[in-house]
Design an enzyme around this catalytic site. Structure first.
Site, PDB file in Angstrom:
ATOM      1  N   GLU A  49       0.881  -1.173   0.000  1.00  0.00           N
ATOM      2  CA  GLU A  49       0.000   0.000   0.000  1.00  0.00           C
ATOM      3  C   GLU A  49       0.910   1.213   0.000  1.00  0.00           C
ATOM      4  OE1 GLU A  49      -4.180  -0.887   2.326  1.00  0.00           O
ATOM      5  OE2 GLU A  49      -2.598   0.182   3.367  1.00  0.00           O
ATOM      6  N   ASP A  60      -5.616   9.570   9.708  1.00  0.00           N
ATOM      7  CA  ASP A  60      -4.331   9.029  10.119  1.00  0.00           C
ATOM      8  C   ASP A  60      -3.902   9.554  11.476  1.00  0.00           C
ATOM      9  OD1 ASP A  60      -3.571   7.404   7.824  1.00  0.00           O
ATOM     10  OD2 ASP A  60      -3.650   9.281   6.720  1.00  0.00           O
TER      11      ASP A  60
END
Length: 267
Positions: A49, A60
């Site tokens: 990824e 995040d």
């Protein structure tokens, strides 16, 4: 068959679990990314990824958000990340690469231009964190025209309706977020994750990977028992915040080996 489907089929036939690694493109310097990806694959990563650096990464935690800051400060943009995949493909035509990022930079480039360029560079799928399946139809059409997979997130808080949407549209794999919160958070509830993943798997044959909060052999092994793939990000990105580049690369590669060995104990 797509690279993702091929890789998951191979692993299934070997009764092995996929190790999916998240790396931020261009962190801490653009020239570090491609050699790092090759070393991680050599050490046991099955699917990459590649994070697209973005200035407002709301899903995040601090580790990945700081990685995005470092990458942006080093001058990395979305097109640079695609070109890293192109360079990676010169020596690796088999390892699937999924881009993970946010909708805004993709919209700025335009769906068709972004997807066609990503495909030409050797990208296999895209996960846009802030594009829910209900709003992803247009993007999905463009991806399918280019034989690319759209990866979606499901979480402990996902409604039955959201799960239905995702299993209808998802291809490649489904990313189950094992924690209520941001990436790199601390506590894992394996029992809850096992129940939720079992429920998802009754509705689809698409592999289910689990991520957020997996950072060591014990958590990788626990989640590997209930999912088709274990997805790790913060544990691979963290060393680059404090260590010299060579040391950080070494620590990240050693972490890959540790997690790969733990998953292979499940065979």
């Amino acid at each position: 068959m797509s690279r993702l489907a091929t890789r998951f089929e191979q692993l299934k036939s070997q009764q092995r679990k996929a190790l999916v690694s998240y790396v931020m493109a261009g962190d801490p310097q653009p020239q570090v990314s491609v050699p790092l990806l090759h070393k991680m694959v050599e050490a046991g990563v099955d699917v990459i990824e590649l994070g697209l650096p973005f200035s407002d990464p709301m899903a995040d935690g601090p580790v990945i958000a700081l990685a995005a800051e470092r990458a942006l400060a080093a001058g990395t943009n979305t097109l640079d990340a695609l070109n890293m995949v192109k360079e990676f493909r010169q020596n690796d035509s088999e390892t699937p690469v999924v881009l993970m990022g946010y909708l805004n930079p993709v919209e700025v480039i335009g769906y068709e231009k972004f997807v066609s360029h990503a495909k030409a560079c050797g990208v296999d799928g895209v996960l846009l964190v802030d594009l829910p399946p209900e709003e992803a139809k247009e993007f999905d059409v463009v991806l399918k025209q280019h034989d690319m997979d759209q990866i979606f997130l499901l979480a402990p808080t996902s409604t039955d309706q959201r799960i239905e949407h995702v299993v209808k549209q998802a291809s490649g794999f489904i990313y189950y977020v094992s924690l209520k919160g941001v990436t790199g958070a601390a506590t894992l509830d394996v029992t809850e994750a096992a129940e939720r993943i079992a429920k998802i798997k009754t509705k689809t044959s698409v592999p289910v990977g689990v991520g957020f909060g997996i950072s060591d052999a014990a958590s990788a092994k626990a989640m590997g028992q209930v999912a088709d793939a274990v997805i790790v990000g913060s544990a691979f990105v963290k060393p680059f915040a404090t260590l010299a580049i060579d040391q950080a690369v070494e620590q990240t590669v050693n972490k890959v080996k540790e997690l790969r060995a733990a998953l292979d104990e499940l065979v």
